[in-house]
Design an enzyme around this catalytic site. Structure first.
Site, PDB file in Angstrom:
ATOM      1  N   GLU A 278       7.046 -11.825   7.171  1.00  0.00           N
ATOM      2  CA  GLU A 278       7.084 -13.178   7.725  1.00  0.00           C
ATOM      3  C   GLU A 278       8.260 -13.342   8.692  1.00  0.00           C
ATOM      4  O   GLU A 278       8.215 -14.163   9.609  1.00  0.00           O
ATOM      5  CB  GLU A 278       7.198 -14.195   6.576  1.00  0.00           C
ATOM      6  CG  GLU A 278       6.440 -15.465   6.817  1.00  0.00           C
ATOM      7  CD  GLU A 278       6.252 -16.301   5.561  1.00  0.00           C
ATOM      8  OE1 GLU A 278       5.110 -16.713   5.297  1.00  0.00           O
ATOM      9  OE2 GLU A 278       7.243 -16.553   4.844  1.00  0.00           O
ATOM     10  N   HIS A 299      -0.939   9.591  -6.290  1.00  0.00           N
ATOM     11  CA  HIS A 299      -2.289  10.053  -6.613  1.00  0.00           C
ATOM     12  C   HIS A 299      -3.346   9.142  -6.016  1.00  0.00           C
ATOM     13  O   HIS A 299      -4.517   9.227  -6.367  1.00  0.00           O
ATOM     14  CB  HIS A 299      -2.428  10.176  -8.141  1.00  0.00           C
ATOM     15  CG  HIS A 299      -1.417  11.131  -8.697  1.00  0.00           C
ATOM     16  ND1 HIS A 299      -1.700  12.444  -8.951  1.00  0.00           N
ATOM     17  CD2 HIS A 299      -0.102  10.970  -8.973  1.00  0.00           C
ATOM     18  CE1 HIS A 299      -0.600  13.059  -9.385  1.00  0.00           C
ATOM     19  NE2 HIS A 299       0.383  12.175  -9.402  1.00  0.00           N
ATOM     20  N   LYS A 413      -4.130 -22.849   8.029  1.00  0.00           N
ATOM     21  CA  LYS A 413      -4.078 -24.152   7.351  1.00  0.00           C
ATOM     22  C   LYS A 413      -4.866 -25.195   8.136  1.00  0.00           C
ATOM     23  O   LYS A 413      -5.591 -26.003   7.561  1.00  0.00           O
ATOM     24  CB  LYS A 413      -2.623 -24.620   7.199  1.00  0.00           C
ATOM     25  CG  LYS A 413      -1.831 -23.832   6.186  1.00  0.00           C
ATOM     26  CD  LYS A 413      -0.493 -24.512   5.949  1.00  0.00           C
ATOM     27  CE  LYS A 413       0.447 -23.623   5.174  1.00  0.00           C
ATOM     28  NZ  LYS A 413       1.828 -24.078   5.198  1.00  0.00           N
TER      29      LYS A 413
HETATM   30  O1  PA5 Z   1       9.086 -18.380   3.391  1.00  0.00           O
HETATM   31  C1  PA5 Z   1       8.477 -19.420   3.508  1.00  0.00           C
HETATM   32  O2  PA5 Z   1       8.983 -20.413   4.059  1.00  0.00           O
HETATM   33  C2  PA5 Z   1       7.080 -19.587   2.951  1.00  0.00           C
HETATM   34  O3  PA5 Z   1       6.594 -18.432   2.377  1.00  0.00           O
HETATM   35  C3  PA5 Z   1       7.065 -20.668   1.904  1.00  0.00           C
HETATM   36  O4  PA5 Z   1       7.937 -20.301   0.865  1.00  0.00           O
HETATM   37  C4  PA5 Z   1       5.666 -20.886   1.340  1.00  0.00           C
HETATM   38  O5  PA5 Z   1       4.768 -21.134   2.381  1.00  0.00           O
HETATM   39  C5  PA5 Z   1       5.659 -22.050   0.376  1.00  0.00           C
HETATM   40  O6  PA5 Z   1       6.099 -23.209   0.999  1.00  0.00           O
HETATM   41  P1  PA5 Z   1       6.577 -24.469   0.178  1.00  0.00           P
HETATM   42  O7  PA5 Z   1       7.750 -24.068  -0.641  1.00  0.00           O
HETATM   43  O8  PA5 Z   1       6.904 -25.498   1.204  1.00  0.00           O
HETATM   44  O9  PA5 Z   1       5.415 -24.885  -0.700  1.00  0.00           O
END
Ligand code: PA5
Length: 426
Positions: A278, A299, A413
């Site tokens: 990310e 394996h 989303k």
């Molecule tokens: O790293 C990030 O920002 C995301 O992976 C969030 O943690 C994830 O989308 C969850 O978001 P939230 O904590 O707002 O529900």
């Protein structure tokens, strides 16, 4: 405390070796707050902040949950659950056996998974820790609706609210409003800390403390580790890792496999994949992070790693000391031909296997980076978290991206909410 071994990687770089001036520049940008996303660099000082503010109430809440609950349901997704799950799986041990069972929910939309968690809790006493920085993420919000309802059925509205712990933004969001309206105990995801960098806040620490992990030790070790990782020199392990993986990436290694010979490391691999995927995968660039569990995956994936396209590098995490020992037993008559190993420890056999695999992969054209900490304990966990976070930010800046945003996550989303008929999403 983290050591990086580049002996299996340097031979894949040109004779000049890694360019540490890029890591130096990236570190400067990170530290002086002049890079993109600098408003999300609070994780650099998070351990000290937590020690000075919330740590006491986190430990107190965990003690309450440990006394009145046989199970804790942790509701969250992405950075709001992977760190806690990684820590609990990595550090769980027989001494923690008396702790409440920790279940994770809200990290998907499977009705089967939801029903399984509800069935596993059965009629035991339980509490809920709902974690969402935005407070609006669909998966955890739906799961929370379900478990809040179950708590209310079992304990009544007043009893339920004493068993709900909300970890969210300090001021904003649907979860914050709901928790305030109900009078539930709240913990904070700091404004300047993004989800995937938040494991050392209440996001990770409350579930970890409920599971019996000594979070004070984790935080003390993290404070020390962050100081050590501020070293401005090629001796800094975060520079070494970031500079070398970026140099390998530029040389055509687009995939990085994180492996460990300890099965309890599996969710650390999941946490690392989110952190690096990310943070770095944007603007058409980024190493693709994958993970393997060793020796098991030799394996299944071993063939591909040894002989597939030469587009990979591997990073192997290890712990210098085993926590326990087990010797290969002697068998009368040697029916399976294994007496040549009798009396030797599984740990020794594992280390030899690791060295053999490293040599085979290097000769097969896979650069190998070693990352090690002394033990699989609170200090080792804290060191790995700080090291990978610091190296990720430096590596992201070297590659020219903002390592703290995730604009690409919004695309699915938008479609999903439109297709689900969410008001305003047409
Ligand atoms: O790293 C990030 O920002 C995301 O992976 C969030 O943690 C994830 O989308 C969850 O978001 P939230 O904590 O707002 O529900």
């Amino acid at each position: 405390m983290v050591k990086v071994d580049l002996s299996g990687a340097l031979g894949f770089l040109n004779s000049a070796g890694p360019d540490y001036s890029l890591a130096a520049e990236a570190h400067r940008t990170l530290a002086d707050g002049s890079g993109p996303g600098s408003e999300f660099t609070g994780w650099l000082t998070l351990p000290q902040l937590i020690k000075d503010t919330e740590l006491k109430s986190i430990v107190a809440a965990a003690e309450r949950i440990r006394k009145n609950s046989e199970a804790l349901v942790v509701i969250g997704i992405g950075g709001s659950y992977l760190g806690a799950r990684a820590a609990i799986e990595l550090l769980a041990s027989p001494e923690r056996a008396g702790s409440p069972d920790v279940y994770f929910s809200g990290c998907g939309l499977s009705p089967d998974a939801l029903n399984e968690t509800i069935a596993a809790i059965g009629d035991r006493d339980f509490s809920v820790n709902v974690i969402s920085k935005s407070g609006t993420t669909l998966e955890p919000a739906l799961s929370f609706r379900v478990f809040k309802g179950l708590l209310e059925q079992k304990y009544g509205a007043a009893g339920a609210r004493k068993r709900i712990y909300a970890t969210t933004d300090a001021h904003r969001g649907a979860l914050k409003s709901l928790a305030d309206a109900e009078g539930c105990e709240c913990f904070v995801v700091p404004d300047d800390v993004g989800g995937r960098y938040s494991v050392l806040s209440a996001v990770g620490l409350l579930p970890m403390a409920v599971a019996g992990i000594d979070v004070r030790r984790v935080i003390d070790a993290a404070i020390k580790e962050m100081q050590e990782l501020d070293l401005r020199s090629p001796e800094n392990p975060a520079w070494q890792y970031a500079a070398v993986r970026q140099a390998l990436y530029r040389g055509g290694r687009g995939i990085e496999i994180l492996g460990c010979y300890e099965p309890r490391f599996r969710f650390m691999g999941e946490w690392w994949k989110q952190l690096y995927g990310e943070s770095e995968g944007k603007n058409g660039v980024g190493v693709f992070p994958a993970s393997v569990e060793l020796t098991a995956d030799l394996h299944s994936m071993g063939q591909y790693i040894q002989d597939g396209p030469r587009t990979m590098m591997e990073t192997i995490v290890s712990f210098d000391e085993d926590l326990t020992k087990f010797e290969v037993p002697f068998a009368m008559g040697d029916p399976d031909g294994l007496n040549y190993l009798a009396g030797r420890g599984f740990g020794e056999v594992c280390r030899i296997a690791r060295d053999a695999v490293k040599a085979a992969h290097i000769s097969g054209g896979v650069p190998n980076i070693g990352v090690s900490v002394p033990r699989r304990d609170e200090e080792g966990f804290a060191a790995l978290v700080c090291f990978f976070e610091m190296a990720c930010a430096i590596s992201g800046y070297i590659s020219g991206v903002n390592p703290f945003d995730q604009p690409g996550v919004e695309a699915y989303k938008k479609n999903m909410f439109k297709m689900l008929g969410k008001p305003g999403a047409e």
